[in-house]
Design an enzyme around this catalytic site. Structure first.
Site, PDB file in Angstrom:
ATOM      1  N   CYS A  39      -9.867  -2.070 -10.930  1.00  0.00           N
ATOM      2  CA  CYS A  39      -9.661  -3.259 -10.088  1.00  0.00           C
ATOM      3  C   CYS A  39     -10.720  -3.311  -8.967  1.00  0.00           C
ATOM      4  O   CYS A  39     -11.675  -2.531  -8.957  1.00  0.00           O
ATOM      5  CB  CYS A  39      -8.247  -3.306  -9.500  1.00  0.00           C
ATOM      6  SG  CYS A  39      -7.791  -4.964  -8.915  1.00  0.00           S
ATOM      7  N   ASP A  77      -1.880  -1.080  -3.251  1.00  0.00           N
ATOM      8  CA  ASP A  77      -1.174  -2.235  -2.678  1.00  0.00           C
ATOM      9  C   ASP A  77      -0.012  -1.746  -1.833  1.00  0.00           C
ATOM     10  O   ASP A  77       0.240  -2.266  -0.750  1.00  0.00           O
ATOM     11  CB  ASP A  77      -0.718  -3.186  -3.778  1.00  0.00           C
ATOM     12  CG  ASP A  77      -1.920  -3.902  -4.358  1.00  0.00           C
ATOM     13  OD1 ASP A  77      -2.590  -3.334  -5.232  1.00  0.00           O
ATOM     14  OD2 ASP A  77      -2.237  -5.016  -3.878  1.00  0.00           O
TER      15      ASP A  77
HETATM   16  P1  RI2 Z   1      -8.228  -3.262  -0.729  1.00  0.00           P
HETATM   17  C1  RI2 Z   1      -5.857  -5.507  -5.015  1.00  0.00           C
HETATM   18  O1  RI2 Z   1      -4.896  -6.438  -5.332  1.00  0.00           O
HETATM   19  C2  RI2 Z   1      -5.923  -4.323  -5.965  1.00  0.00           C
HETATM   20  O2  RI2 Z   1      -4.695  -3.967  -6.557  1.00  0.00           O
HETATM   21  C3  RI2 Z   1      -6.473  -3.278  -5.044  1.00  0.00           C
HETATM   22  O3  RI2 Z   1      -6.315  -1.960  -5.507  1.00  0.00           O
HETATM   23  C4  RI2 Z   1      -5.714  -3.554  -3.762  1.00  0.00           C
HETATM   24  O4  RI2 Z   1      -5.615  -4.973  -3.696  1.00  0.00           O
HETATM   25  C5  RI2 Z   1      -6.331  -2.956  -2.519  1.00  0.00           C
HETATM   26  O5  RI2 Z   1      -7.395  -3.683  -2.041  1.00  0.00           O
HETATM   27  P2  RI2 Z   1      -5.206  -7.986  -5.721  1.00  0.00           P
HETATM   28  O6  RI2 Z   1      -5.318  -8.732  -4.426  1.00  0.00           O
HETATM   29  O7  RI2 Z   1      -7.360  -3.501   0.475  1.00  0.00           O
HETATM   30  O8  RI2 Z   1      -6.428  -8.096  -6.560  1.00  0.00           O
HETATM   31  O9  RI2 Z   1      -8.621  -1.829  -0.881  1.00  0.00           O
HETATM   32  O10 RI2 Z   1      -3.968  -8.389  -6.462  1.00  0.00           O
HETATM   33  O11 RI2 Z   1      -9.404  -4.212  -0.776  1.00  0.00           O
END
Ligand code: RI2
Length: 317
Positions: free
Chosen positions: A134, A205
């Site tokens: 991700c 998350d």
């Molecule tokens: P940072 C994202 O969620 C991913 O699951 C990722 O690991 C998490 O947020 C953390 O992101 P999504 O918004 O705060 O793509 O490290 O559903 O950037």
């Protein structure tokens, strides 16, 4: 939305919709946006009573908390702001407190992306082959920092179906000079076996008090494979990714389901049901360390960390 008038509700609804539609995304970023949005509600409030302002802020927080259910950052950011509002003794004072708190919150987000890489670097070695899943700004910052300080680091970045955040993560790493290769999610086992992966690094998350990790769907499969191939699994997560709600052992972290159209249209697969959960739970025993802005924490120490970091913040939403 009963008492929030149109002037306050319109901008809030936009913040909510941008988070819901993933225009604003990333667990840390949505917490920051929500905190800033509450400060704007206070700025725009033109009534005279602090009691009314507090109840508007609570209503606004409830509206925003709804936007994405899994990442606890959203609720942590909002609860911190509501706590600040509870200390204000007049409208002006409350407004100032919220502005200061929101700015501090936004600064803490940036500082965490500076500090986590410096905490994480001791977990990397020259010539590491890292696999990431991700798009995580925290994990990405740690990987880029390690790659700029240690020779020979290579990275495999998963595509991350269905929203394909790997197409954000991989170029962001490449732009920072990292040797990065994009793979499909189903190539993880093959790559671990044949490319000598030595570390898995992901974001979070929500980190639960029992040391389990809630992160983008597929994280658990990656963790299982890391376990199978004896590869250390590191999670980069600042303080507000940790969930005070989970101190209650009965609390269940909600798993967001998103529109099925993110996977396929009905016309593409006639007569077929589609299921699109976008996060999963990785058990504590598959995580080696949670790397925060202050320290690396082992899963069995998470409960104590959450208790100490959140003991003074009432959970108002
Ligand atoms: P940072 C994202 O969620 C991913 O699951 C990722 O690991 C998490 O947020 C953390 O992101 P999504 O918004 O705060 O793509 O490290 O559903 O950037």
């Amino acid at each position: 939305m009963s008492s929030l008038d149109a002037r306050l509700a319109g901008p809030l609804r936009r913040v909510h919709d941008d988070i819901r539609s993933m225009k604003t995304r990333g667990a840390g970023a949505i917490g920051k946006e929500a905190a800033l949005a509450l400060a704007r509600v206070a700025d725009d409030y033109d009534g005279a009573t602090v009691t009314e302002l507090r109840s508007l802020l609570l209503e606004a927080a409830k509206l925003l908390a709804d936007a994405r259910p899994t990442a606890v950052t959203l609720r942590n950011g909002l609860n911190r702001m509501l706590d600040e509002a509870s200390r204000g003794d007049a409208v002006d004072d409350t407004r100032k407190r919220l502005r200061t708190a929101a700015d501090a919150y936004a600064r803490a987000y940036d500082e965490a992306r500076h500090d986590i890489p410096r905490q994480a670097v001791s977990h990397f070695r020259p010539n590491d082959v890292i696999l990431t899943h991700c798009h995580s700004t925290a994990a990405g910052a740690a990987i880029a920092y390690a790659a700029s300080h240690l020779p020979g680091i290579r990275v495999f970045s998963t595509e991350t179906r269905p929203f394909r955040q790997g197409l954000i993560q991989a170029p962001a790493l490449a732009k920072q000079g990292v040797d990065v290769t994009l793979i499909v999610d189903s190539a993880v086992a093959h790559v671990m076996e044949n490319e000598g992966v030595t570390r898995v690094v992901v974001g979070a998350d929500t980190v639960a008090a029992d040391g389990s990790l809630y992160n983008k769907i597929g994280t658990r499969q990656v963790a299982l494979l890391a376990h199978e191939f004896d590869v250390p699994f590191l999670v980069c997560a600042e303080r507000d990714k940790f969930s005070p709600y989970t101190l209650d052992k009965k609390y269940k972290v909600p798993i967001e389901e998103r529109p099925t159209s993110e996977i396929a249209s009905e016309a593409e697969v006639p007569g077929v049901k589609i299921f699109n959960p976008v996060f999963d739970r990785t058990p504590a025993d598959h995580v080696k360390y949670f790397v925060t802005e202050k320290a690396s924490i082992e899963p069995h120490d998470v409960r104590a960390f959450v208790k100490s970091e959140f003991e003074n913040i009432p959970l108002r939403i």
